[in-house]
Design an enzyme around this catalytic site. Structure first.
Site, PDB file in Angstrom:
ATOM      1  N   PRO A   1     -33.052  26.380 -29.449  1.00 47.88           N
ATOM      2  CA  PRO A   1     -31.812  26.082 -28.748  1.00 47.88           C
ATOM      3  C   PRO A   1     -31.925  26.372 -27.256  1.00 47.88           C
ATOM      4  O   PRO A   1     -32.497  27.380 -26.844  1.00 47.88           O
ATOM      5  CB  PRO A   1     -30.806  27.021 -29.411  1.00 47.88           C
ATOM      6  CG  PRO A   1     -31.365  27.276 -30.766  1.00 47.88           C
ATOM      7  CD  PRO A   1     -32.845  27.282 -30.588  1.00 47.88           C
ATOM      8  N   GLU A   2     -31.388  25.471 -26.454  1.00 46.39           N
ATOM      9  CA  GLU A   2     -31.388  25.666 -25.011  1.00 46.39           C
ATOM     10  C   GLU A   2     -30.021  26.166 -24.564  1.00 46.39           C
ATOM     11  O   GLU A   2     -29.126  26.388 -25.382  1.00 46.39           O
ATOM     12  CB  GLU A   2     -31.787  24.365 -24.318  1.00 46.39           C
ATOM     13  CG  GLU A   2     -33.198  23.931 -24.642  1.00 46.39           C
ATOM     14  CD  GLU A   2     -33.702  22.823 -23.725  1.00 46.39           C
ATOM     15  OE1 GLU A   2     -33.124  22.630 -22.637  1.00 46.39           O
ATOM     16  OE2 GLU A   2     -34.683  22.162 -24.095  1.00 46.39           O
TER      17      GLU A   2
END
Length: 297
Positions: free
Chosen positions: A2-3
């Protein structure tokens, strides 16, 4: 992994249920994830009020009373699930159910708010690359995970003027500089590719070449900074990019992947108006870079 937009989406999903609630019970189903859980974690935080939920780069920060903060990283497959009577009323269109295999439920926070509403917040992580550590709130910026992080890419501090100074003289490829967490915190591979495409900049050019010292017009750095902020804002507004194991906190998928201009589109036509190019994938520092050689220079 996840960013930043995905972590911010998780923060916003959890916030209504966690902020102001008190931790009534902590159920820890294993001793560790990527790292061991804090020693006597349940004893240290049971009974504590959650004062705020924050985010620094790709870290979720859960601020408790008595100068304590839980720092959470989702790793490759970590996610939070909300079990509450009101959780089903969260907005958004449901698409796919996230895995709820109890074997991967490693930590359960049982909460109660001031209205007496009970909620379980469950951390699930099949690959166990995520982690959760306990830190001192008043010294959070000094924590080893956070102390070397650079500027957040979500506010006006990320400007062309700042970038002109930060990237001056840097010979590293532009993409590598944009991924340097000590310069810009939380900016990841997906959104770097998208921002460079929007700005029309090649990932192969040197970072210093976008600065006035490198001979560029000041407008180049201005446009790059603007597009970085915009692509992050667009992704947050769309609910993050649901790739592989990532899900929003309420089990819904994000939508931003449907509007990717280059990421994951190898061999497909460039979407820039008037460009007849094709999206190419190359590898830089072990990561895939997607770009259009025809319109990114």
């Amino acid at each position: 992994m996840p960013e930043l937009p995905e972590v911010e989406t998780v923060r916003r999903g959890l916030q209504p249920f966690m902020e102001g609630a008190r931790i009534e019970k902590v159920q820890q189903n294993r001793a560790d994830l990527r790292f061991p859980f804090p020693e006597n974690l349940a004893d240290k935080i049971t009974g504590k009020r959650i004062e705020a939920l924050g985010r620094r780069a790709k870290y979720l920060t859960i601020h408790l009373e008595d100068d304590q903060t839980l720092i959470s990283h989702l790793g490759m497959s970590g996610s939070y699930r909300i079990e509450s009577e009101s959780a089903e009323n969260l907005p958004g269109q449901f698409i796919h159910e996230r895995s709820k295999k109890s074997a991967h439920d490693h930590l359960i926070f049982s909460l109660m708010n001031d209205e007496g509403q009970k909620t379980n917040i469950i951390y699930n992580d099949p690959r166990r690359f995520g982690f959760l550590v306990l830190a001192q709130t008043s010294r959070l910026d000094e924590h080893p995970f956070l102390e070397k992080l650079g500027l957040e890419p979500t506010g006006n501090l990320l400007s062309g003027e700042w970038m002109d100074q930060a990237f001056a003289g840097k010979k590293a490829p532009l993409k590598a500089a944009l991924l340097d967490q000590s310069l810009i915190a939380g900016l990841g591979n997906i959104y770097v590719c998208e921002a460079m495409w929007r700005t029309g900049l090649s990932p192969l050019r040197s970072a210093g070449s976008v600065t006035t010292q490198g001979g560029a017009d000041p407008a180049v750095a201005d446009r790059l900074a603007t597009h970085i902020r915009e692509v992050i804002a667009d992704a947050i507004a769309a609910g993050g990019s649901s790739l592989r194991d990532y899900r929003q906190a309420d089990g819904e998928l994000g939508y931003f992947q449907h509007s990717f201009s280059v990421y994951g589109r190898e061999g497909e036509p460039c979407r820039r108006e008037g460009c007849n190019g094709t999206i190419t994938r190359i590898t830089q520092s072990g990561r895939s870079t997607f770009w259009c050689e025809s319109c990114q220079h």
